[in-house]
Design a protein around this motif. Structure first.
Motif, PDB file in Angstrom:
ATOM      1  N   GLU A 170      -2.097   1.432   5.064  1.00 59.48           N
ATOM      2  CA  GLU A 170      -0.907   0.579   4.999  1.00 59.48           C
ATOM      3  C   GLU A 170      -1.079  -0.528   3.972  1.00 59.48           C
ATOM      4  O   GLU A 170      -0.134  -0.863   3.236  1.00 59.48           O
ATOM      5  N   GLN A 171      -2.270  -1.109   3.876  1.00 55.55           N
ATOM      6  CA  GLN A 171      -2.525  -2.147   2.871  1.00 55.55           C
ATOM      7  C   GLN A 171      -2.439  -1.569   1.453  1.00 55.55           C
ATOM      8  O   GLN A 171      -1.919  -2.216   0.540  1.00 55.55           O
ATOM      9  N   ILE A 172      -2.947  -0.360   1.276  1.00 54.94           N
ATOM     10  CA  ILE A 172      -2.866   0.276  -0.048  1.00 54.94           C
ATOM     11  C   ILE A 172      -1.406   0.462  -0.457  1.00 54.94           C
ATOM     12  O   ILE A 172      -1.011   0.158  -1.600  1.00 54.94           O
ATOM     13  N   ALA A 173      -0.590   0.954   0.475  1.00 60.07           N
ATOM     14  CA  ALA A 173       0.818   1.180   0.163  1.00 60.07           C
ATOM     15  C   ALA A 173       1.549  -0.138  -0.087  1.00 60.07           C
ATOM     16  O   ALA A 173       2.374  -0.239  -1.012  1.00 60.07           O
ATOM     17  N   THR A 174       1.242  -1.167   0.700  1.00 57.90           N
ATOM     18  CA  THR A 174       1.923  -2.451   0.546  1.00 57.90           C
ATOM     19  C   THR A 174       1.590  -3.092  -0.789  1.00 57.90           C
ATOM     20  O   THR A 174       2.465  -3.643  -1.472  1.00 57.90           O
ATOM     21  N   GLN A 175       0.312  -3.058  -1.179  1.00 62.13           N
ATOM     22  CA  GLN A 175      -0.096  -3.688  -2.443  1.00 62.13           C
ATOM     23  C   GLN A 175       0.551  -3.027  -3.652  1.00 62.13           C
ATOM     24  O   GLN A 175       0.812  -3.691  -4.659  1.00 62.13           O
ATOM     25  N   THR A 176       0.828  -1.740  -3.581  1.00 64.49           N
ATOM     26  CA  THR A 176       1.371  -1.012  -4.736  1.00 64.49           C
ATOM     27  C   THR A 176       2.875  -0.754  -4.606  1.00 64.49           C
ATOM     28  O   THR A 176       3.417   0.073  -5.337  1.00 64.49           O
ATOM     29  N   HIS A 177       3.538  -1.456  -3.667  1.00 59.74           N
ATOM     30  CA  HIS A 177       4.991  -1.332  -3.464  1.00 59.74           C
ATOM     31  C   HIS A 177       5.387   0.072  -3.021  1.00 59.74           C
ATOM     32  O   HIS A 177       6.474   0.562  -3.358  1.00 59.74           O
ATOM     33  N   GLY A 178       4.501   0.724  -2.265  1.00 58.58           N
ATOM     34  CA  GLY A 178       4.798   2.032  -1.724  1.00 58.58           C
ATOM     35  C   GLY A 178       5.090   1.956  -0.234  1.00 58.58           C
ATOM     36  O   GLY A 178       5.363   0.885   0.314  1.00 58.58           O
ATOM     37  N   HIS A 179       5.023   3.095   0.434  1.00 58.59           N
ATOM     38  CA  HIS A 179       5.279   3.179   1.864  1.00 58.59           C
ATOM     39  C   HIS A 179       4.139   3.934   2.536  1.00 58.59           C
ATOM     40  O   HIS A 179       3.556   4.854   1.940  1.00 58.59           O
ATOM     41  N   ALA A 180       3.836   3.534   3.765  1.00 59.95           N
ATOM     42  CA  ALA A 180       2.803   4.191   4.554  1.00 59.95           C
ATOM     43  C   ALA A 180       3.467   5.022   5.647  1.00 59.95           C
ATOM     44  O   ALA A 180       4.407   4.571   6.311  1.00 59.95           O
ATOM     45  N   PHE A 181       2.960   6.250   5.845  1.00 66.99           N
ATOM     46  CA  PHE A 181       3.532   7.164   6.824  1.00 66.99           C
ATOM     47  C   PHE A 181       2.425   7.703   7.718  1.00 66.99           C
ATOM     48  O   PHE A 181       1.245   7.759   7.335  1.00 66.99           O
ATOM     49  N   LEU A 182       2.826   8.137   8.896  1.00 70.66           N
ATOM     50  CA  LEU A 182       1.922   8.775   9.852  1.00 70.66           C
ATOM     51  C   LEU A 182       2.564  10.074  10.310  1.00 70.66           C
ATOM     52  O   LEU A 182       3.738  10.099  10.706  1.00 70.66           O
ATOM     53  N   ALA A 183       1.804  11.173  10.225  1.00 66.78           N
ATOM     54  CA  ALA A 183       2.290  12.487  10.647  1.00 66.78           C
ATOM     55  C   ALA A 183       1.238  13.120  11.543  1.00 66.78           C
ATOM     56  O   ALA A 183       0.052  13.159  11.202  1.00 66.78           O
ATOM     57  N   SER A 184       1.677  13.607  12.705  1.00 69.62           N
ATOM     58  CA  SER A 184       0.738  14.181  13.670  1.00 69.62           C
ATOM     59  C   SER A 184       0.877  15.694  13.818  1.00 69.62           C
ATOM     60  O   SER A 184       0.001  16.328  14.394  1.00 69.62           O
ATOM     61  N   ASP A 185       1.979  16.281  13.317  1.00 69.02           N
ATOM     62  CA  ASP A 185       2.133  17.733  13.396  1.00 69.02           C
ATOM     63  C   ASP A 185       2.820  18.234  12.127  1.00 69.02           C
ATOM     64  O   ASP A 185       3.156  17.460  11.227  1.00 69.02           O
ATOM     65  N   GLN A 186       3.037  19.531  12.060  1.00 74.73           N
ATOM     66  CA  GLN A 186       3.590  20.129  10.840  1.00 74.73           C
ATOM     67  C   GLN A 186       5.010  19.656  10.577  1.00 74.73           C
ATOM     68  O   GLN A 186       5.369  19.345   9.439  1.00 74.73           O
ATOM     69  N   GLN A 187       5.836  19.597  11.587  1.00 77.48           N
ATOM     70  CA  GLN A 187       7.218  19.166  11.401  1.00 77.48           C
ATOM     71  C   GLN A 187       7.290  17.718  10.937  1.00 77.48           C
ATOM     72  O   GLN A 187       8.068  17.377  10.045  1.00 77.48           O
ATOM     73  N   ALA A 188       6.461  16.854  11.521  1.00 81.07           N
ATOM     74  CA  ALA A 188       6.434  15.451  11.111  1.00 81.07           C
ATOM     75  C   ALA A 188       5.949  15.314   9.676  1.00 81.07           C
ATOM     76  O   ALA A 188       6.460  14.481   8.911  1.00 81.07           O
ATOM     77  N   LEU A 189       4.980  16.161   9.284  1.00 80.16           N
ATOM     78  CA  LEU A 189       4.474  16.099   7.912  1.00 80.16           C
ATOM     79  C   LEU A 189       5.570  16.503   6.922  1.00 80.16           C
ATOM     80  O   LEU A 189       5.725  15.876   5.866  1.00 80.16           O
ATOM     81  N   GLN A 190       6.327  17.533   7.258  1.00 81.85           N
ATOM     82  CA  GLN A 190       7.426  17.931   6.371  1.00 81.85           C
ATOM     83  C   GLN A 190       8.488  16.839   6.287  1.00 81.85           C
ATOM     84  O   GLN A 190       9.069  16.610   5.211  1.00 81.85           O
ATOM     85  N   GLN A 191       8.730  16.144   7.396  1.00 80.83           N
ATOM     86  CA  GLN A 191       9.685  15.035   7.374  1.00 80.83           C
ATOM     87  C   GLN A 191       9.184  13.885   6.502  1.00 80.83           C
ATOM     88  O   GLN A 191       9.975  13.225   5.826  1.00 80.83           O
TER      89      GLN A 191
END
Length: 335
Positions: free
Chosen positions: A251-272
């Protein structure tokens, strides 16, 4: 479609009429011969002059007007515009950094069918779908484990990229996770990129434990070099131990570079998640168009030459001397 590069040349169309109206007539100089017996053959001279080829003169006049029109058409430079050729020019470089450590071989990813597949297999499917949705972007690939290494530089050759992605295997880069080095390798991969936007999509299922470059320091360098980083933590957020996910670091990496942090626990969530990144990074490829042109100036020139030959033929027939008919007096004398 036919267009003229110099349409102003058609303004010269009335020039012959103006010349006919304002210029003095041309009189061909002739030497005159006077004889005392001119009255003897005056009727023959009048007969020849009365047989002036009026019809042929109109034909010559029409030919000359056509010649003038064809010369104007050639001077206006006609060109045939063929259908335009379009080409999409990318304006963004995207790099997919995928964790290839040994932990990616775990079969704990639930599919919509209720099956369990390897983590890397689920990542391959989601990443392939993401690549297929970005036909106008240059996309590269970085793998990392004990160390990070480039697999494919950013390019529009997505078929080759998909083949390389399909050949990746979990554990091929070692058992550890060099998260910071993955960012460093991406920066080197994009060092010579001239495109205005650069994006890194960083996916891992663990925490950094092998990098020579600290992940947060690498994120600061990426920020200074205008590299936006979206991070994906793939796995269970409440996991613990050596393979636990460092969600706070991602999350810190994404925040510092103006990106977004995501969490995916299964295949459907990863595709989302990949679909959400696709929506956050709209395609902005520029369109380059080329309009093929075919020169047509030779066509009126060729037609003008043909008409000129026709005029010469008509003029020659007009100037052909008539066959002199024998007079009644000569016929009676011969009798």
């Amino acid at each position: 479609m036919i267009q003229f590069d110099f349409p102003w040349a058609w303004l010269l169309f009335p020039l012959p009429l103006l010349a006919y109206r304002w210029l003095p007539p041309f009189i061909e100089p002739r030497r005159k011969l006077r004889v005392p017996f001119t009255a003897a053959f005056q009727h023959q001279v009048q007969a020849v002059s009365n047989r002036s080829p009026v019809g042929l003169s109109r034909v010559v006049l029409a030919i000359r007007w056509l010649l003038w029109l064809l010369l104007l058409a050639a001077a206006a430079r006609p060109v045939l515009l063929e259908p335009p050729i379009t080409r999409m020019e990318p304006k963004r470089d995207i790099v997919l950094a995928i964790d290839l450590s040994l932990s990616m071989s775990e079969r704990d990813v639930a599919t919509p069918d209720g099956l369990k597949i390897e983590r890397l297999a689920a990542v391959k499917q989601a990443a392939s779908q993401f690549i297929g949705q970005r036909p106008d972007d240059r996309i590269g690939l970085v793998g990392f484990g004990d160390q990070a290494f480039p697999l494919a530089p950013p390019s529009a050759e997505h078929d080759t990229l998909l083949q390389i992605l399909a050949m990746t295997e979990s554990g091929m880069a070692g058992a550890n996770t060099a998260l910071g080095d993955a960012i460093g390798v991406t920066l080197k991969l994009l060092a010579n990129s001239a495109l205005p936007e650069k994006v890194l999509i960083l996916l891992t299922d663990g925490r950094d434990n092998r990098s020579r470059l600290d992940p947060l320091q690498a994120a600061r360098i990426a920020r200074d070099r205008s590299l936006k980083i979206h991070t994906i933590a793939f796995g269970q957020a409440d996991s613990s131990g050596a393979n636990s996910i460092a969600a706070d670091v991602l999350e810190q990496i994404a925040t510092q570079t103006h990106g977004h942090a995501f969490l995916a626990s299964d295949q459907q969530a990863l595709q989302q998640v990949y679909s959400a990144i696709d929506a956050l990074t709209p395609q902005n490829a520029s369109v380059l168009k080329a309009q093929p042109r075919r020169e047509l100036s030779w066509v009126p020139v060729a037609l003008a030459l043909g008409l000129l030959l026709l005029e010469l033929l008509v003029t020659a027939l007009m100037r052909r001397p008539p066959v002199a008919s024998r007079t009644t007096e000569q016929q009676e004398a011969d009798a």
